[in-house]
Design a protein around this motif. Structure first.
Motif, short mmCIF file in Angstrom:
data_model
loop_
_atom_site.label_atom_id
_atom_site.label_comp_id
_atom_site.label_asym_id
_atom_site.label_seq_id
_atom_site.Cartn_x
_atom_site.Cartn_y
_atom_site.Cartn_z
N UNK A 64 0.90 -1.12 -0.10
CA UNK A 64 -0.11 -0.02 -0.02
C UNK A 64 0.65 1.31 -0.02
N UNK A 65 2.14 1.00 0.45
CA UNK A 65 2.83 2.36 0.37
C UNK A 65 3.96 2.26 -0.56
N UNK A 66 3.66 1.54 -1.70
CA UNK A 66 4.49 1.24 -3.00
C UNK A 66 5.94 0.78 -2.87
N UNK A 67 5.98 -0.10 -1.91
CA UNK A 67 7.34 -0.74 -1.61
C UNK A 67 7.57 -1.94 -2.70
N UNK A 68 8.65 -1.65 -3.27
CA UNK A 68 8.79 -2.65 -4.44
C UNK A 68 9.77 -3.82 -4.29
N UNK A 69 10.49 -3.80 -3.24
CA UNK A 69 11.54 -4.71 -3.07
C UNK A 69 12.00 -4.90 -1.65
N UNK A 91 9.17 -7.94 -4.98
CA UNK A 91 10.44 -9.03 -5.17
C UNK A 91 11.02 -8.89 -3.92
N UNK A 92 11.50 -10.14 -3.39
CA UNK A 92 12.43 -10.42 -2.19
C UNK A 92 13.86 -11.09 -2.64
N UNK A 93 14.78 -10.48 -2.07
CA UNK A 93 16.13 -10.73 -2.60
C UNK A 93 16.97 -10.96 -1.27
N UNK A 94 18.08 -11.80 -1.14
CA UNK A 94 18.62 -12.05 -0.08
C UNK A 94 20.03 -12.34 -0.37
N UNK A 95 20.91 -12.66 0.57
CA UNK A 95 22.38 -12.94 0.25
C UNK A 95 22.64 -14.30 0.76
N UNK A 313 20.03 -4.54 -4.96
CA UNK A 313 19.20 -3.25 -5.22
C UNK A 313 19.39 -2.67 -6.39
N UNK A 314 20.49 -2.55 -6.80
CA UNK A 314 20.98 -2.08 -8.27
C UNK A 314 20.39 -3.06 -9.19
N UNK A 315 20.54 -4.23 -9.23
CA UNK A 315 20.15 -4.99 -10.27
C UNK A 315 18.48 -5.01 -10.33
N UNK A 316 17.91 -4.88 -9.33
CA UNK A 316 16.47 -4.76 -9.28
C UNK A 316 15.94 -3.48 -10.16
#
Length: 329
Positions: A64-69, A91-95, A313-316
């Motif tokens: 609802x707050x326009x979070x994309x990742x 999108x969900x990313x990890x290390x 974050x950059x790749x996204x």
């Protein structure tokens, strides 16, 4: 991108600021949960850690707050409702592998400290007590060590213990070919429990592994066995372990994680009354060693965590995530 960075500590700021040349990071000491989600207003994404709680409610609020990742700066993702994130298009990313040796070596440190009681010897000598009474350990050489979970961390741990001259047994639903080629024997879990002098957990927390160590599995272990957990606290049923320690079935326990750690770990409560009765009971045992989720805490791991998270974050932003192995599906 504008990123709200939750559960931040001084060391997070040091390493992320060192390697960040592009993104706008706002550090919040608060954990991300239903009470703090309003802090994400005006941001493109969030960066979170192991004790941030991203359930369906929180993820709906993020959308609802326009979070994309959602950028996890850790390997595990059991604290994120992936179905809710997918439904909301986040999108969900990890290390996935920031330094498997860091965690593997910490597991060995727990074993060595519990066995040779170096923490007790250190305190004694500082007080002028040079007695060796009740500091007896055992040779690790020739002992059987069971490794539950043979991903990168479990693999590194297995090779270290093999170097000690231990017989290493392993269990994984997907046996590691590197370890097989090295001559390490994969067995069923019950056999591993029954034969191992030391059992070390290196598997993720999933519905299948939740409370993998319970009253039944503890009964299958050798008397006086040592149990080590540097993975996720939820792998262990704490009440069952306390009972096994009380009745002498379990000989040693070393944990770097705890199933109720979210309200405690990474914070200083030295001047407070800790309300967690189970943790305080564990701390009362002379054969229990607890560290506060520091297995990852090395220069190499912190560097890798910062670099990979920032690259995610950059790749996204550049629509390149589909080419990476850090995207969680």
């Amino acid at each position: 991108m504008k990123i709200a960075f939750f559960s931040s500590k001084i060391y997070d700021k040091i390493y992320f600021n060192r390697y960040n040349t592009y993104h706008e990071l706002k550090y919040f000491e608060n954990p991300l949960n239903a009470e703090s989600v309003d802090l994400t207003n005006g941001y493109d994404g969030v960066c979170v850690f192991v004790n941030d709680q991203l359930n369906a409610e929180v993820i709906t609020q993020l959308a609802a707050r326009n979070i994309k990742i959602i950028a996890l700066r850790c390997a595990g993702f059991n604290n994120v409702d992936l179905q809710a994130a997918q439904k909301q298009g986040i999108a969900v990313v990890r290390v996935p592998a920031y330094s498997p040796h860091a965690v593997a070596e910490h597991a060995v440190a727990l074993i060595m400290t519990l066995n040779r009681k170096t923490h007790k010897a250190y305190n004694r000598v500082r007080e002028g007590n040079f007695s060796l009474e009740r500091l007896t350990g055992f040779d690790l050489y020739g002992k059987t060590v069971g490794v539950v979970g043979t991903g990168k961390i479990g693999e590194a741990f297995a090779f270290i213990m093999k170097g000690f001259g231990c017989k290493v047994l392993a269990y994984d639903i997907h046996p590691n070919p590197v370890l097989i080629n090295a001559g390490i024997q994969f067995v069923e879990l019950d056999e591993l429990f029954a034969q191992s002098d030391v059992i070390s957990l290196h598997c993720p927390l999933t519905p299948q592994t939740n409370r993998l160590i319970n009253s039944e599995s503890l009964e299958k272990m050798k008397p006086n066995a040592m149990l080590i957990n540097t993975s996720r606290g939820g792998l262990i049923d704490t009440k069952a372990v306390i009972n096994a320690l009380k009745n002498g079935k379990l000989g040693y326990l070393g944990i770097d994680v705890y199933e109720q750690e979210a309200d405690l770990f990474f914070n200083d409560f030295s001047e407070s009354i800790i309300q967690d009765d189970m943790l305080m009971r564990l701390m009362s045992f002379p054969n229990v060693l607890i560290t506060a989720h520091q297995g990852f805490f090395t220069e190499e791991a912190l560097t890798q965590i910062a670099q990979v998270t920032l690259q995610n974050l950059s790749d996204f932003e550049n629509n390149q995530l589909s080419k990476t192995t850090t995207l969680v599906h």
